[in-house]
Design an enzyme around this catalytic site. Structure first.
Site, short mmCIF file in Angstrom:
data_model
loop_
_atom_site.label_atom_id
_atom_site.label_comp_id
_atom_site.label_asym_id
_atom_site.label_seq_id
_atom_site.Cartn_x
_atom_site.Cartn_y
_atom_site.Cartn_z
CD GLU A 31 15.49 -6.90 -5.97
OE1 GLU A 31 15.29 -5.80 -5.46
OE2 GLU A 31 15.10 -7.17 -7.12
CB CYS A 32 13.66 -13.49 -5.66
SG CYS A 32 12.43 -14.81 -5.50
N GLY A 33 15.74 -14.84 -6.98
CA GLY A 33 16.60 -15.73 -7.75
C GLY A 33 18.08 -15.45 -7.53
CG MET A 63 16.64 -18.78 -4.61
SD MET A 63 15.29 -18.85 -5.84
CE MET A 63 15.41 -20.55 -6.41
N GLY A 73 17.94 -11.52 -0.16
CA GLY A 73 16.70 -12.06 0.40
C GLY A 73 15.70 -12.34 -0.69
#
Length: 462
Positions: free
Chosen positions: A332-334, A337, A431
């Site tokens: 998720e998110c971080g 990335m 995502g």
């Protein structure tokens, strides 16, 4: 048996709710009370403060992502063993999902949880007019229970007395204290290095001072009396915290200064459904345990630690190797990335990441996305098989794919319409969207089911 809980609500954003909430928590702890923190809405940062002050995991109460039963369930579960629960509001008291209803607002949380409300009013440059503001909050809806007021940004003791007299006469609720206008005590900026500085204990002195300041001008004893509330009716059958199943799979969870945005309930639900949670730190260059059956990398601030994460080859290699063997993974998110090829910071420096997901991430100085999302799966996403979950998005970066046809993980619906986002790679679901598993517990079953399948296949190969 009466319980004690209090919602700290503001007339708007920026009235000093967080400063006051932390100060109150600190002041209550100095009086020997065990304090439990909660935050209305999906935000991860304020709960990190609460947790640092109270030394108990603060929890989010979100009436948009979660059913009313689950909100009560989380409040009850989190409050066990505490003398008083302090629930920090979000935005202004009535601000939520919809300008025409209380949906998703602090007011709604106070109604669902039958909690007394302390209204924080910015009294700068007004006296009797402050009573009109409080009166308006009382009249807009009679369902919340506003039990007291705190005057913020007060010029002097004399100014405070004027405001107090006006409000108490017109609104018939006690004004329990004030914070001065020239309080040169500002919360350290909610910047990205915040969580690490909390974890290092850099802010402990600040919390301590804040507790003293609040105790000087606020009647803490009165406040504790006003917090008296009736016990909440519990629907045991639908509790998110059912007794644990036996442990059937081992899920590695990234937890360190770079990755730390997790709703405690997400991890507790995994544990109660049979996952043994093992924490590891990509930032300390730790490898995944060899018998891992699943991986969960939450949000955080990988860009703040990009240089270190780039250097940590062992961690990156271990994750990549496992994922190439089909390890079920939620990022998720971080975490998303971190799994891409690289992150480019706002200083235009590029750092190599795990390289599992093709494409690059670019940081920007302005918000790229913010808001609640309804999330459904794309491209045969096993996590969201025929189900819809809820969560939110909050990030300053954009993902740039190198492919023509991106295998998106999600279709998300927010205020600005519908979009596809994330990346689906075999068993990797990644995502920008943060999930609250409580919004659809089937997600937990789907993830654990996939981990079990992986574990059984792995057993067959040896």
């Amino acid at each position: 048996m009466q319980q004690k809980r209090l919602v700290i609500a503001g007339t708007g954003s920026g009235v000093g709710k967080t400063t006051l909430t932390i100060g109150l928590m600190s002041a209550l702890i100095k009086r020997g009370l065990i304090v439990q923190g909660f935050k209305c809405g999906p935000d991860y940062i304020d709960p990190s403060y609460h947790t640092a002050v109270t030394k108990r995991a603060s929890r989010n109460l979100d009436s948009w992502m979660l059913s009313h039963d689950h909100v009560i369930d989380i409040l009850h579960h989190g409050s066990i063993g505490a003398d008083i629960s302090i629930i920090e509001g979000v935005m202004g008291f009535f601000d939520g999902k919809n300008p025409e209803t209380n949906e998703g607002s602090t007011a709604e949380i106070s109604i669902i949880t039958k909690s007394p409300v302390l209204l924080v009013v910015n009294c700068e440059s007004m006296a009797r007019s402050a009573a009109a503001i409080v009166k308006g909050f009382q009249l807009l809806s009679d369902r919340p229970n506003i039990v007291g007021v705190i005057a913020n940004k007060v010029g002097s003791e004399g100014h405070y007395q004027l405001v107090k007299k006006a409000i108490e006469k017109e609104c018939l609720v006690p004004v329990v204290g004030y914070l001065k206008r020239e309080l040169d005590i500002e919360i350290p900026e909610r910047h990205l290095g915040l969580i690490p500085s909390i974890e290092r204990g850099d802010l402990d002195h600040f919390f301590h001072t804040l507790g003293d300041i609040v105790s000087e001008t606020i009647d803490i004893q009165k406040l504790v009396e006003l917090a008296a509330a009736d016990p909440l009716p519990l629907n045991e059958g639908s509790s998110l915290f059912k007794t644990k199943d036996e442990q059937v799979v081992k899920i590695a969870v990234a937890k360190d200064a770079a990755f730390n945005f997790y709703y405690p309930e997400n991890l507790e639900m995994l544990a109660s459904k049979g996952a043994e949670i093992v924490y590891f730190s990509p930032l300390d260059d730790e490898e995944l345990p060899s018998d891992t059956d699943g991986l969960y990398i939450g949000g955080g601030f990988p860009e703040e630690f990009a240089q270190q994460l780039e250097k940590n080859q062992k961690a990156k290699h271990s994750i990549k190797m496992f994922i190439e063997q089909g390890l079920p993974t939620l990022a998720e998110c971080g975490g998303f990335m971190y799994l891409t090829e690289s992150i480019r910071t706002t200083e235009m420096k590029t750092y190599q990441m795990a390289g599992v997901i093709p494409g690059k991430v670019h940081m920007q100085k302005t918000l790229a996305a913010l808001g609640y999302r309804e999330i459904s799966g794309q491209n045969d996403n096993y996590l969201l098989k025929n189900i819809v979950a809820k969560g939110h998005e909050f990030h300053y970066s954009t993902y740039e794919s190198t492919e023509d046809n991106v295998p998106y993980a999600y279709e998300t619906k927010g205020l600005r319409g519908i979009k596809k986002e994330g990346y689906l790679l075999e068993n990797v679901v990644a995502g920008y969207t943060h999930f609250h598993f409580g919004s659809n517990p089937d997600m937990v079953d789907n993830l654990i089911g996939k981990c079990l399948e992986y574990k059984q296949n792995r057993g067959n190969h040896h």
